[in-house]
Design a protein around this motif. Structure first.
Motif, short mmCIF file in Angstrom:
data_model
loop_
_atom_site.label_atom_id
_atom_site.label_comp_id
_atom_site.label_asym_id
_atom_site.label_seq_id
_atom_site.Cartn_x
_atom_site.Cartn_y
_atom_site.Cartn_z
N ASP A 101 20.20 -10.77 16.51
CA ASP A 101 18.85 -11.68 16.70
C ASP A 101 19.24 -12.91 17.03
N TYR A 102 19.71 -13.56 17.95
CA TYR A 102 20.40 -14.92 18.03
C TYR A 102 19.14 -15.73 18.04
N TRP A 103 20.05 -16.93 16.47
CA TRP A 103 18.87 -17.69 16.49
C TRP A 103 19.28 -19.48 17.24
N MET A 104 18.40 -20.38 17.31
CA MET A 104 18.31 -22.04 17.78
C MET A 104 17.95 -22.49 17.22
N THR A 105 18.64 -23.52 16.40
CA THR A 105 17.98 -25.01 16.48
C THR A 105 17.00 -25.27 18.08
N ALA A 106 16.89 -26.42 16.91
CA ALA A 106 15.40 -26.81 18.26
C ALA A 106 16.63 -27.72 19.15
N THR A 107 18.08 -28.47 18.43
CA THR A 107 18.58 -29.03 19.34
C THR A 107 19.77 -27.93 20.03
N GLU A 108 20.27 -26.60 19.96
CA GLU A 108 21.22 -25.76 20.70
C GLU A 108 19.34 -25.80 21.09
N ALA A 109 18.58 -25.27 21.44
CA ALA A 109 17.66 -24.59 22.37
C ALA A 109 17.57 -25.62 23.69
N LYS A 110 17.88 -26.90 23.50
CA LYS A 110 17.83 -27.71 23.74
C LYS A 110 18.94 -28.35 25.18
N GLU A 111 19.99 -27.79 24.10
CA GLU A 111 21.63 -27.47 24.63
C GLU A 111 21.66 -26.77 25.43
N MET A 128 14.23 -17.76 18.42
CA MET A 128 15.24 -16.38 17.79
C MET A 128 15.24 -15.51 19.56
N ILE A 129 15.82 -15.08 19.83
CA ILE A 129 16.03 -14.46 21.29
C ILE A 129 16.38 -12.71 20.87
N HIS A 130 16.35 -11.79 21.26
CA HIS A 130 17.05 -10.44 21.03
C HIS A 130 15.75 -9.20 21.90
N LYS A 131 17.25 -8.29 22.31
CA LYS A 131 16.73 -7.53 23.17
C LYS A 131 14.79 -7.00 22.07
N PRO A 132 13.95 -6.85 23.71
CA PRO A 132 12.89 -6.13 23.05
C PRO A 132 12.94 -4.68 23.12
N MET A 133 12.32 -4.10 21.48
CA MET A 133 12.63 -2.92 21.33
C MET A 133 11.54 -1.74 21.31
N LEU A 134 11.56 -1.07 21.25
CA LEU A 134 10.67 0.35 21.90
C LEU A 134 10.59 1.31 20.61
N MET A 135 8.49 1.46 20.19
CA MET A 135 8.34 2.46 19.93
C MET A 135 8.44 3.48 20.04
N THR A 136 8.05 5.07 20.36
CA THR A 136 7.61 6.08 21.12
C THR A 136 7.94 7.15 20.21
N GLY A 137 7.07 8.57 21.29
CA GLY A 137 7.50 9.66 20.76
C GLY A 137 7.38 10.63 22.48
N GLY A 138 7.66 11.81 22.18
CA GLY A 138 7.12 12.50 23.31
C GLY A 138 8.45 14.02 22.69
N ASN A 139 8.74 14.35 23.98
CA ASN A 139 9.88 14.51 24.46
C ASN A 139 11.21 13.96 24.85
N GLU A 140 11.68 14.98 25.42
CA GLU A 140 13.16 14.19 25.60
C GLU A 140 12.84 13.52 27.23
N ASP A 141 12.22 14.20 28.29
CA ASP A 141 11.96 13.38 29.03
C ASP A 141 10.71 12.07 29.53
N GLU A 142 9.78 12.25 27.64
CA GLU A 142 9.07 11.67 28.22
C GLU A 142 10.05 10.06 27.66
N VAL A 143 10.30 10.13 26.12
CA VAL A 143 11.16 9.24 25.65
C VAL A 143 11.98 8.59 27.30
N GLU A 144 12.85 9.57 27.98
CA GLU A 144 13.61 8.70 29.06
C GLU A 144 12.63 8.15 29.55
N ARG A 145 12.07 8.25 30.39
CA ARG A 145 11.02 7.56 31.34
C ARG A 145 10.51 6.70 30.02
#
Length: 378
Positions: free
Chosen positions: A171-181, A119-136
């Protein structure tokens, strides 16, 4: 002032505790990574580095068995950096390679079993702070996402836009066959990985589309074997002259007792789960009340607390209220400290003085970007 903790993770699901194994085997370094790749556990990238240091004294090639639901992208990146110290690395994926775990598969030749799932997907962020810090922090997340897209695109022989299309809906899931393809893995072994109850639970927690049925254990006894009457009476704790009716009644009562036990165990588990959720909600509600997080972050923090309460409590404890952060003033530079940090890498800043790194992103964003680029191999 307390330092902020910034977590960029590949998976939000509660994972198995990370287990690392290393040994010399058949003239090679043999490594195993099983469970969630997370710096919240006792075993993390630093422990892995120590294991690699020992093995490099004897070997130049490493075989890695990988069975993971993913976890911290920083830890995954550090594992990749350590593996690159070997002249060659061959990865064999077990039943599961998800999220940050697939970054390892994208960086090295990889084999998998017939029933392996990816399974691949975009990384996720856990953070906190003011808008400048969150933007960084958001900028760091974007850099991480770019690094992952480049790695997948290179391994799979596709464009970064095509990678974006794959995970556009989550989330994008793949079997072993698809992952190889698709080129994520290079070879499929002609056998299946054995799935136990814990592994099945991990697949369910990750949202895997294919949940296998557990195989019944093989028995060496003849299927037609039955206890004789005397053995059955003794096993049930009945007198030697027990009647058929008494035997049947005892067997039925045993079934009832077993069912009650199963129900009691399930009920206790449900109560424990409910307590964890309530405890997590109370913790996060307090953080919201203290204005350490925003209302939009409540759901993410509740999931995080349910998965690892202690780590989330430490994370929240390290946060400052949004009001304090917005009103804080810049501290004067300490020349001695600046000299000591002259040759620091991003890993040094994250582990030794994350507050200094946060300030660098304000004072010298180009230097911060250069450190991030070096860390993620951009």
């Amino acid at each position: 002032m307390k330092s902020r903790k910034v977590l960029i993770i590949g998976s939000g699901a509660a994972g198995r505790k990370l287990e690392l194994f290393a040994e010399s085997k058949a003239g090679k370094a043999s490594l195993r990574i099983v469970g969630a790749i997370s710096n919240w556990n006792e075993n993390n990238g630093k422990e892995f580095t120590r294991l690699v240091d020992d093995l490099l004294k004897k070997h130049t090639h490493a075989d890695l068995y990988l069975n993971t639901e993913g976890g911290s992208v920083f830890e995954a990146n550090e594992i990749v950096n350590q593996l690159k110290r070997f002249k060659s690395v061959q990865i064999t994926v077990g039943a599961l390679c998800a999220s940050a775990g697939t970054y390892l598969a994208a960086c090295f030749p990889t084999s998998a079993y017939l029933n392996s799932q990816f399974m691949i997907h975009k990384p996720m962020l856990m953070t906190g702070g003011n808008e400048d810090e969150v933007e960084r922090d958001l900028k760091m997340l974007r850099n991480t996402t770019t690094a992952y897209k480049k790695a997948y695109a290179k391994k799979m022989g596709i464009s970064e836009d095509e990678v974006e299309e794959l995970w556009a809906k989550g989330d994008y899931w793949m079997t072993a066959t698809e992952a190889k393809e698709k080129g994520l893995i290079d070879f499929i072994l002609d056998e299946e990985e054995e799935i136990n109850a814990e592994m099945k639970q991990a697949l369910v927690a990750c949202g895997a589309p294919n949940i296998p049925e557990l195989r019944k254990p093989n028995s060496n006894k003849n299927e037609d074997y039955h206890m004789n009457r005397e053995e059955l009476i003794a096993w049930l704790g009945l007198p030697a002259d027990a009647t058929d009716a008494q035997i049947e009644a005892a067997k039925n009562q045993m079934k009832v007792n077993a069912a009650k036990h199963v129900d009691a165990v399930a009920s206790k588990k449900q109560k424990d789960d409910d307590k964890k959720k309530d405890k997590a909600k109370t913790l996060v509600a307090g953080a919201l009340k203290d204005k350490k997080i925003t209302a939009a972050q409540v759901s993410q923090y509740e999931k995080l607390a349910a998965a690892d309460y202690k780590a989330t409590e430490e994370l929240i404890d390290g946060l400052e209220s949004l009001e304090k952060l917005s009103n804080k003033t810049k501290k004067p530079a300490d020349k001695n400290l600046e000299a000591a940090r002259k040759d620091w890498t991003l890993d040094d800043y994250i582990s030794k003085d994350p507050e200094a790194y946060e300030q660098m992103k304000v004072d010298d964003p180009e230097k911060a970007e250069a450190l991030e680029a070096a860390y993620f191999g951009n």
